[in-house]
Write a protein that holds these residues in place. Sequence first.
Motif, PDB file in Angstrom:
ATOM      1  N   UNK A   1       0.850  -1.146  -0.083  1.00 13.74           N
ATOM      2  CA  UNK A   1       0.146   0.099   0.105  1.00 13.74           C
ATOM      3  C   UNK A   1       0.758   1.111   0.210  1.00 13.74           C
ATOM      4  N   UNK A   2       2.051   1.137   0.599  1.00 10.56           N
ATOM      5  CA  UNK A   2       2.878   2.322   0.805  1.00 10.56           C
ATOM      6  C   UNK A   2       3.519   2.693  -0.560  1.00 10.56           C
ATOM      7  N   UNK A   3       3.993   1.747  -1.265  1.00 12.05           N
ATOM      8  CA  UNK A   3       4.514   1.942  -2.571  1.00 12.05           C
ATOM      9  C   UNK A   3       3.428   2.302  -3.527  1.00 12.05           C
ATOM     10  N   UNK A   4       2.093   2.078  -3.475  1.00 11.91           N
ATOM     11  CA  UNK A   4       1.034   2.390  -4.276  1.00 11.91           C
ATOM     12  C   UNK A   4       0.786   3.764  -4.237  1.00 11.91           C
ATOM     13  N   UNK A   5       0.868   4.130  -2.848  1.00 15.91           N
ATOM     14  CA  UNK A   5       0.702   5.724  -2.483  1.00 15.91           C
ATOM     15  C   UNK A   5       1.888   6.645  -2.920  1.00 15.91           C
ATOM     16  N   UNK A   6       3.028   5.761  -2.964  1.00 12.63           N
ATOM     17  CA  UNK A   6       4.214   6.593  -3.642  1.00 12.63           C
ATOM     18  C   UNK A   6       4.173   6.955  -5.146  1.00 12.63           C
ATOM     19  N   UNK A   7       3.421   5.468  -5.693  1.00 10.94           N
ATOM     20  CA  UNK A   7       3.503   5.701  -7.476  1.00 10.94           C
ATOM     21  C   UNK A   7       2.040   6.637  -7.940  1.00 10.94           C
ATOM     22  N   UNK A   8       1.029   6.752  -7.009  1.00 10.22           N
ATOM     23  CA  UNK A   8      -0.362   7.188  -7.381  1.00 10.22           C
ATOM     24  C   UNK A   8      -0.156   8.747  -7.005  1.00 10.22           C
ATOM     25  N   UNK A   9       0.237   8.919  -5.624  1.00 14.22           N
ATOM     26  CA  UNK A   9       0.213  10.243  -5.231  1.00 14.22           C
ATOM     27  C   UNK A   9       1.648  10.957  -4.804  1.00 14.22           C
ATOM     28  N   UNK A  10       2.347  10.897  -5.731  1.00 13.70           N
ATOM     29  CA  UNK A  10       3.644  11.141  -5.568  1.00 13.70           C
ATOM     30  C   UNK A  10       3.765  12.452  -4.670  1.00 13.70           C
ATOM     31  N   UNK A  11       4.758  12.741  -3.975  1.00 16.70           N
ATOM     32  CA  UNK A  11       5.216  13.853  -3.043  1.00 16.70           C
ATOM     33  C   UNK A  11       5.486  14.978  -3.956  1.00 16.70           C
ATOM     34  N   UNK A  12       5.051  16.261  -3.391  1.00 14.78           N
ATOM     35  CA  UNK A  12       5.247  17.353  -4.411  1.00 14.78           C
ATOM     36  C   UNK A  12       6.917  17.367  -4.672  1.00 14.78           C
ATOM     37  N   UNK A  13       7.124  17.988  -5.956  1.00 12.56           N
ATOM     38  CA  UNK A  13       8.403  18.215  -5.988  1.00 12.56           C
ATOM     39  C   UNK A  13       9.253  18.959  -5.053  1.00 12.56           C
TER      40      UNK A  13
END
Length: 238
Positions: free
Chosen positions: A222-234
């Motif tokens: 789930x953590x990886x999914x969050x990173x892929x879909x909702x990337x932290x702002x630049x």
Amino acid sequence: MNRLIRNIPNCITALNLGAGCLSIIAASHGTSEFWGLLGFQWAFLFMAMAAVADFLDGFAARLLKAYSDLGKELDSLCDLVSFGVAPGLTLFFLLQDIGIDRWLCWTTLLIPVCAAFRLARFNLDSRQTTSFIGLPVPANAIFWIGYAQLMFEGVQFLSLWYVFICFLIVECWLMNSNLPMFSLKMKNFSFKENWARYLLVLAAGLFCFTLGAGGLFWLIVFYVFLGIVFKPRTSDIK
């Protein structure tokens, strides 16, 4: 600053290393039971203690403003033992004990190797302050704790050699990828700015409550999914 106070974070970091070493010792007992738990389960417990120490040393450094280059290097060296070597050897001994394609156990040595590269890159990358680039090594350890527990509980597809190899390759790649990942570090308690972090904490509680230690596998997915879909702002990656 008083020298004793300045070294408090480093002392906590040393506890991380101690717990990592105990984890490796416990892992060597595989599925043998002592003091009410199996060897690899004690290894998980010591890894969890190392993770708590890893969080507290950074918290103490920020609280005391006791930052140092020594602390940064010491932290990475300890993380390599606790979240690279320990999970790799835990899987090594567990795979040997449960008798799944004995050659497969040797592939687990790729975990500490890739963790070492990940930590070396992290030390040279000034952008990773409030967010991560690539999967952090503690998250890698958490993933393998969950994976090993599910495999031991008899989740058959995870015991297939080609499934294990696929997860191994993906995890090792994720540690050294350029994928932006959320960090649990918070500048404030604003829900708008920290919704992903709150969601991760909630997910951790739900997965562990319903699935036990095996839920940690799904937590990192789930953590990886969050990173892929909702990337932290630049702007979060400085």
